[in-house]
Design an enzyme around this catalytic site. Structure first.
Site, PDB file in Angstrom:
ATOM      1  N   LYS A  70      26.193   4.685  11.118  1.00  0.00           N
ATOM      2  CA  LYS A  70      25.352   5.819  10.663  1.00  0.00           C
ATOM      3  C   LYS A  70      24.804   5.611   9.254  1.00  0.00           C
ATOM      4  CE  LYS A  70      28.061   9.407  10.804  1.00  0.00           C
ATOM      5  NZ  LYS A  70      29.322   8.883  11.289  1.00  0.00           N
ATOM      6  N   ARG A  91      29.284  18.168  12.078  1.00  0.00           N
ATOM      7  CA  ARG A  91      30.336  17.501  12.852  1.00  0.00           C
ATOM      8  C   ARG A  91      31.096  18.475  13.729  1.00  0.00           C
ATOM      9  NH1 ARG A  91      31.023  13.128   8.831  1.00  0.00           N
ATOM     10  NH2 ARG A  91      32.700  11.719   9.273  1.00  0.00           N
ATOM     11  N   ARG A 143      35.397  -2.636   6.243  1.00  0.00           N
ATOM     12  CA  ARG A 143      34.769  -1.854   5.161  1.00  0.00           C
ATOM     13  C   ARG A 143      35.623  -1.702   3.918  1.00  0.00           C
ATOM     14  NH1 ARG A 143      31.979   3.412   7.871  1.00  0.00           N
ATOM     15  NH2 ARG A 143      34.105   4.156   7.708  1.00  0.00           N
ATOM     16  N   ARG A 168      37.362   0.924   2.906  1.00  0.00           N
ATOM     17  CA  ARG A 168      37.389   2.226   2.242  1.00  0.00           C
ATOM     18  C   ARG A 168      38.797   2.789   2.282  1.00  0.00           C
ATOM     19  NH1 ARG A 168      32.690   5.952   4.660  1.00  0.00           N
ATOM     20  NH2 ARG A 168      34.481   7.229   5.221  1.00  0.00           N
ATOM     21  N   ARG A 214      40.411  10.177  12.425  1.00  0.00           N
ATOM     22  CA  ARG A 214      38.958  10.384  12.409  1.00  0.00           C
ATOM     23  C   ARG A 214      38.342  10.206  13.791  1.00  0.00           C
ATOM     24  NH1 ARG A 214      37.799   6.336   8.030  1.00  0.00           N
ATOM     25  NH2 ARG A 214      35.596   6.768   8.274  1.00  0.00           N
TER      26      ARG A 214
HETATM   27  P1  AMP Z   1      32.043  10.015   6.297  1.00  0.00           P
HETATM   28  O1  AMP Z   1      31.626   9.236   5.088  1.00  0.00           O
HETATM   29  O2  AMP Z   1      30.875  10.711   6.956  1.00  0.00           O
HETATM   30  O3  AMP Z   1      32.851   9.208   7.267  1.00  0.00           O
HETATM   31  O4  AMP Z   1      33.000  11.183   5.769  1.00  0.00           O
HETATM   32  C1  AMP Z   1      34.214  10.898   5.088  1.00  0.00           C
HETATM   33  C2  AMP Z   1      35.144  12.106   5.183  1.00  0.00           C
HETATM   34  O5  AMP Z   1      34.522  13.249   4.559  1.00  0.00           O
HETATM   35  C3  AMP Z   1      35.481  12.564   6.589  1.00  0.00           C
HETATM   36  O6  AMP Z   1      36.538  11.832   7.169  1.00  0.00           O
HETATM   37  C4  AMP Z   1      35.851  14.032   6.340  1.00  0.00           C
HETATM   38  O7  AMP Z   1      37.148  14.135   5.748  1.00  0.00           O
HETATM   39  C5  AMP Z   1      34.840  14.433   5.287  1.00  0.00           C
HETATM   40  N1  AMP Z   1      33.590  14.933   5.906  1.00  0.00           N
HETATM   41  C6  AMP Z   1      32.356  14.358   5.852  1.00  0.00           C
HETATM   42  N2  AMP Z   1      31.457  15.090   6.508  1.00  0.00           N
HETATM   43  C7  AMP Z   1      32.120  16.165   7.026  1.00  0.00           C
HETATM   44  C8  AMP Z   1      31.727  17.265   7.825  1.00  0.00           C
HETATM   45  N3  AMP Z   1      30.465  17.422   8.246  1.00  0.00           N
HETATM   46  N4  AMP Z   1      32.686  18.175   8.133  1.00  0.00           N
HETATM   47  C9  AMP Z   1      33.949  18.043   7.710  1.00  0.00           C
HETATM   48  N5  AMP Z   1      34.387  17.003   6.976  1.00  0.00           N
HETATM   49  C10 AMP Z   1      33.483  16.070   6.634  1.00  0.00           C
END
Ligand code: AMP
Length: 188
Positions: free
Chosen positions: A13, A90, A130, A132, A143
């Protein structure tokens, strides 16, 4: 044009978002990046989000929606309606809230939701590369489970509205990008 990018963690993404925002002249709003920015600045919102993020769990809807509402209030977005959302919504509650927020700020409605479909094997392989802090095996499992439980219904939400553009996410970055652009053109 309002576009949403959906996909499991590790589906590509983030990479595709950058290409798409350039190609389509959209403002990129990534909820994960916004949370990481708050974390880095040590804001109260960042502190609140930290434990959820470390565990790979979703941050509660009201917190996430509030953060996105603040971002949509900023002048590069407000009333302009050219946004690519990456990692948001999400949950179905977030998707409903997004519709309400967009109409409040006169930004039109969601035009298309792109779903990058990848196998679980690919996801695990990509995340392993990655490095992270939330890419450890436990957090990855959480996740993926959150994706299945909370985000797959969001895919169904947009499919029911005829807005879903599902693309095969296997292959090179270029391949996937071409598929997405083709899918978006076809749905216009
Ligand atoms: P990402 O970089 O999109 O994988 O997001 C990293 C983390 O941020 C996720 O594992 C969640 O803990 C939090 N997060 C990001 N976007 C959302 C969302 N739309 N709703 C809830 N938590 C989010």
């Amino acid at each position: 044009m309002i576009v949403i990018l959906l996909g499991a963690p590790g589906s590509g993404k983030g990479t595709q978002s950058e290409r798409l925002t350039d190609a389509l002249d959209l403002v990129h709003i990534s909820s994960g990046d916004l949370f990481r920015d708050h974390l880095g600045r040590g804001t109260p919102l960042g502190e609140l989000a930290r434990s959820y993020m470390d565990a790979g769990a979703l941050v509660p809807d009201e917190v996430t929606i509030g953060m996105i509402a603040d971002r949509l209030d900023q002048p590069d977005v407000h009333g302009k309606g050219r946004v690519l959302f990456d990692g948001f919504p999400r949950t179905v509650a977030q998707a409903d809230a997004l519709d309400a927020l967009l109409s409040e700020i006169g930004a039109g409605s969601v035009g298309a939701a792109v779903f990058i479909d990848v196998s679980e094997a690919t996801v695990v392989e990509r995340m392993a590369g990655r490095g992270r802090s939330d890419d450890n095996p436990d957090a990855i499992r959480t996740r993926l489970a959150a994706f299945r439980r909370d985000t797959e219904p969001v895919i169904a939400f947009y499919r029911a509205q005829g807005k879903l553009v599902a693309v095969d996410g296997e292959g090179t970055v270029d391949d996937v990008f071409e598929r997405i652009m083709g899918g978006l053109l076809a749905c216009e």
